[in-house]
Design a protein around this motif. Sequence first.
Motif, PDB file in Angstrom:
ATOM      1  N   UNK A  52       0.496  -1.369   0.218  1.00 45.24           N
ATOM      2  CA  UNK A  52      -0.278  -0.458  -0.063  1.00 45.24           C
ATOM      3  C   UNK A  52       0.873   0.775   0.359  1.00 45.24           C
ATOM      4  N   UNK A  53       1.425   1.414   0.803  1.00 43.52           N
ATOM      5  CA  UNK A  53       3.035   2.091   0.621  1.00 43.52           C
ATOM      6  C   UNK A  53       3.039   2.285  -0.559  1.00 43.52           C
ATOM      7  N   UNK A  54       3.645   1.594  -1.340  1.00 44.91           N
ATOM      8  CA  UNK A  54       4.281   1.396  -2.766  1.00 44.91           C
ATOM      9  C   UNK A  54       3.578   2.598  -3.424  1.00 44.91           C
ATOM     10  N   UNK A  55       2.019   2.621  -3.593  1.00 42.31           N
ATOM     11  CA  UNK A  55       1.332   3.186  -4.340  1.00 42.31           C
ATOM     12  C   UNK A  55       0.853   3.916  -4.018  1.00 42.31           C
ATOM     13  N   UNK A  96      11.870  -1.902  -4.895  1.00 39.73           N
ATOM     14  CA  UNK A  96      11.170  -0.773  -6.090  1.00 39.73           C
ATOM     15  C   UNK A  96      11.155   0.680  -5.538  1.00 39.73           C
ATOM     16  N   UNK A  97      10.351   0.553  -4.445  1.00 41.52           N
ATOM     17  CA  UNK A  97      10.491   1.831  -3.592  1.00 41.52           C
ATOM     18  C   UNK A  97      11.975   2.284  -3.950  1.00 41.52           C
ATOM     19  N   UNK A  98      13.374   1.918  -3.338  1.00 40.95           N
ATOM     20  CA  UNK A  98      14.347   1.589  -3.370  1.00 40.95           C
ATOM     21  C   UNK A  98      14.881   2.758  -5.157  1.00 40.95           C
ATOM     22  N   UNK A  99      14.497   1.781  -5.414  1.00 39.95           N
ATOM     23  CA  UNK A  99      14.455   2.072  -7.625  1.00 39.95           C
ATOM     24  C   UNK A  99      13.504   3.872  -8.045  1.00 39.95           C
ATOM     25  N   UNK A 100      12.593   3.521  -7.555  1.00 37.03           N
ATOM     26  CA  UNK A 100      11.886   5.207  -7.950  1.00 37.03           C
ATOM     27  C   UNK A 100      12.640   6.184  -6.939  1.00 37.03           C
ATOM     28  N   UNK A 101      13.418   6.032  -5.942  1.00 36.83           N
ATOM     29  CA  UNK A 101      13.667   7.294  -4.533  1.00 36.83           C
ATOM     30  C   UNK A 101      15.058   7.327  -5.626  1.00 36.83           C
ATOM     31  N   UNK A 102      15.595   6.075  -6.042  1.00 40.70           N
ATOM     32  CA  UNK A 102      17.436   6.268  -6.296  1.00 40.70           C
ATOM     33  C   UNK A 102      17.292   6.622  -7.917  1.00 40.70           C
ATOM     34  N   UNK A 103      16.310   6.609  -8.561  1.00 40.71           N
ATOM     35  CA  UNK A 103      16.638   6.745  -9.895  1.00 40.71           C
ATOM     36  C   UNK A 103      15.804   8.339 -10.063  1.00 40.71           C
ATOM     37  N   UNK A 104      15.605   9.449  -9.090  1.00 41.89           N
ATOM     38  CA  UNK A 104      14.875  10.103  -8.372  1.00 41.89           C
ATOM     39  C   UNK A 104      14.036  10.428 -10.377  1.00 41.89           C
ATOM     40  N   UNK A 105      13.463   9.208 -10.046  1.00 43.24           N
ATOM     41  CA  UNK A 105      11.363   9.256 -10.950  1.00 43.24           C
ATOM     42  C   UNK A 105      10.106  10.377 -10.309  1.00 43.24           C
ATOM     43  N   UNK A 106      10.638  11.721 -11.589  1.00 43.55           N
ATOM     44  CA  UNK A 106       9.568  12.808 -11.224  1.00 43.55           C
ATOM     45  C   UNK A 106       8.575  12.525 -11.565  1.00 43.55           C
ATOM     46  N   UNK A 143       1.903   2.002 -12.363  1.00 42.76           N
ATOM     47  CA  UNK A 143      -0.148   2.732 -11.204  1.00 42.76           C
ATOM     48  C   UNK A 143      -0.415   1.353 -11.555  1.00 42.76           C
ATOM     49  N   UNK A 144      -1.003   0.732 -12.510  1.00 44.79           N
ATOM     50  CA  UNK A 144      -1.762  -0.111 -12.802  1.00 44.79           C
ATOM     51  C   UNK A 144      -0.499  -1.402 -11.902  1.00 44.79           C
ATOM     52  N   UNK A 145       0.377  -1.501 -12.032  1.00 45.86           N
ATOM     53  CA  UNK A 145       1.057  -3.014 -11.857  1.00 45.86           C
ATOM     54  C   UNK A 145       1.025  -2.870 -10.524  1.00 45.86           C
ATOM     55  N   UNK A 146       1.498  -1.973  -9.575  1.00 42.34           N
ATOM     56  CA  UNK A 146       1.613  -1.658  -8.331  1.00 42.34           C
ATOM     57  C   UNK A 146      -0.060  -2.016  -8.047  1.00 42.34           C
ATOM     58  N   UNK A 147      -1.055  -2.220  -8.455  1.00 37.42           N
ATOM     59  CA  UNK A 147      -2.133  -1.546  -7.961  1.00 37.42           C
ATOM     60  C   UNK A 147      -2.803  -2.877  -7.908  1.00 37.42           C
ATOM     61  N   UNK A 148      -2.229  -3.786  -9.284  1.00 35.52           N
ATOM     62  CA  UNK A 148      -1.934  -5.624  -9.593  1.00 35.52           C
ATOM     63  C   UNK A 148      -0.585  -6.521  -7.971  1.00 35.52           C
ATOM     64  N   UNK A 149       0.030  -5.236  -7.296  1.00 34.18           N
ATOM     65  CA  UNK A 149       0.531  -5.528  -6.503  1.00 34.18           C
ATOM     66  C   UNK A 149      -0.235  -6.216  -5.445  1.00 34.18           C
ATOM     67  N   UNK A 150      -0.714  -4.719  -5.172  1.00 31.76           N
ATOM     68  CA  UNK A 150      -1.888  -4.949  -3.681  1.00 31.76           C
ATOM     69  C   UNK A 150      -2.930  -6.245  -3.505  1.00 31.76           C
ATOM     70  N   UNK A 151      -3.462  -6.204  -4.965  1.00 30.79           N
ATOM     71  CA  UNK A 151      -4.504  -7.028  -4.972  1.00 30.79           C
ATOM     72  C   UNK A 151      -4.105  -8.467  -4.912  1.00 30.79           C
ATOM     73  N   UNK A 152      -2.428  -8.763  -5.124  1.00 36.82           N
ATOM     74  CA  UNK A 152      -2.054 -10.351  -5.245  1.00 36.82           C
ATOM     75  C   UNK A 152      -1.812 -10.530  -3.642  1.00 36.82           C
ATOM     76  N   UNK A 153      -0.524  -9.350  -2.689  1.00 37.44           N
ATOM     77  CA  UNK A 153      -0.504  -9.352  -1.627  1.00 37.44           C
ATOM     78  C   UNK A 153      -0.979  -9.440  -0.409  1.00 37.44           C
TER      79      UNK A 153
END
Length: 212
Positions: A28-31, A99-109, A116-126
Amino acid sequence: MFGRLLPQEGKFFDLFNAHADQIMLGAQALVALLASLNKADGEAAKHFELIDAAENRADRITHETMALLHKTFITPLDRDEIHKLINCLDDILDLVKNAGQVLTLYDIRRTTPEATHLAEIIVSSCDRVRYAVSLLPSMDNGTAILKTCEEIDRLESDADRVMRGAMSRLFRDEPDVRQLIKLKAIYELLETVTDRCEDAANIIEGIVLENS
């Protein structure tokens, strides 16, 4: 088919459930982290801290499970099954943290609808993994567990399709090579989380079939 009682050392099931709860918090925090990138509100670091805290708690639960496994003479499941399941649960949250580290370290803006869709599928899967784990103490729940594992498999297939579409669009439309490389890595990492959820489902399915 199902219904055989398992020898009860309920602490193992409590630990599985506690770990699965941390997985959900991390997912949920990743989303939320991804959503914060588009808002440019500077909240991404706070959401990653939540993921990191969940992963640290989950690590302690894993260590407690392994210590208990060494001390317990009669376990409710085969020792190898307990070892595989707790480590697979740990792998799920490790990948969420990565995944969270990559998003922050890569400076994704900015993120993409596909991420977002993939992250939502992750939440459903978890969520489905957590539900399957919660049913494990009784093999009377075997049919429901197997159905839930099938749902996790379908979600993993959905993630595969989303990633293929994301890659196609990325290589077709993204002019910035650096951004392309970053997003490609993120898509692959997000999809891998659903692979680990499927691995957990396979372990759980094996437990049900072995104990039925």
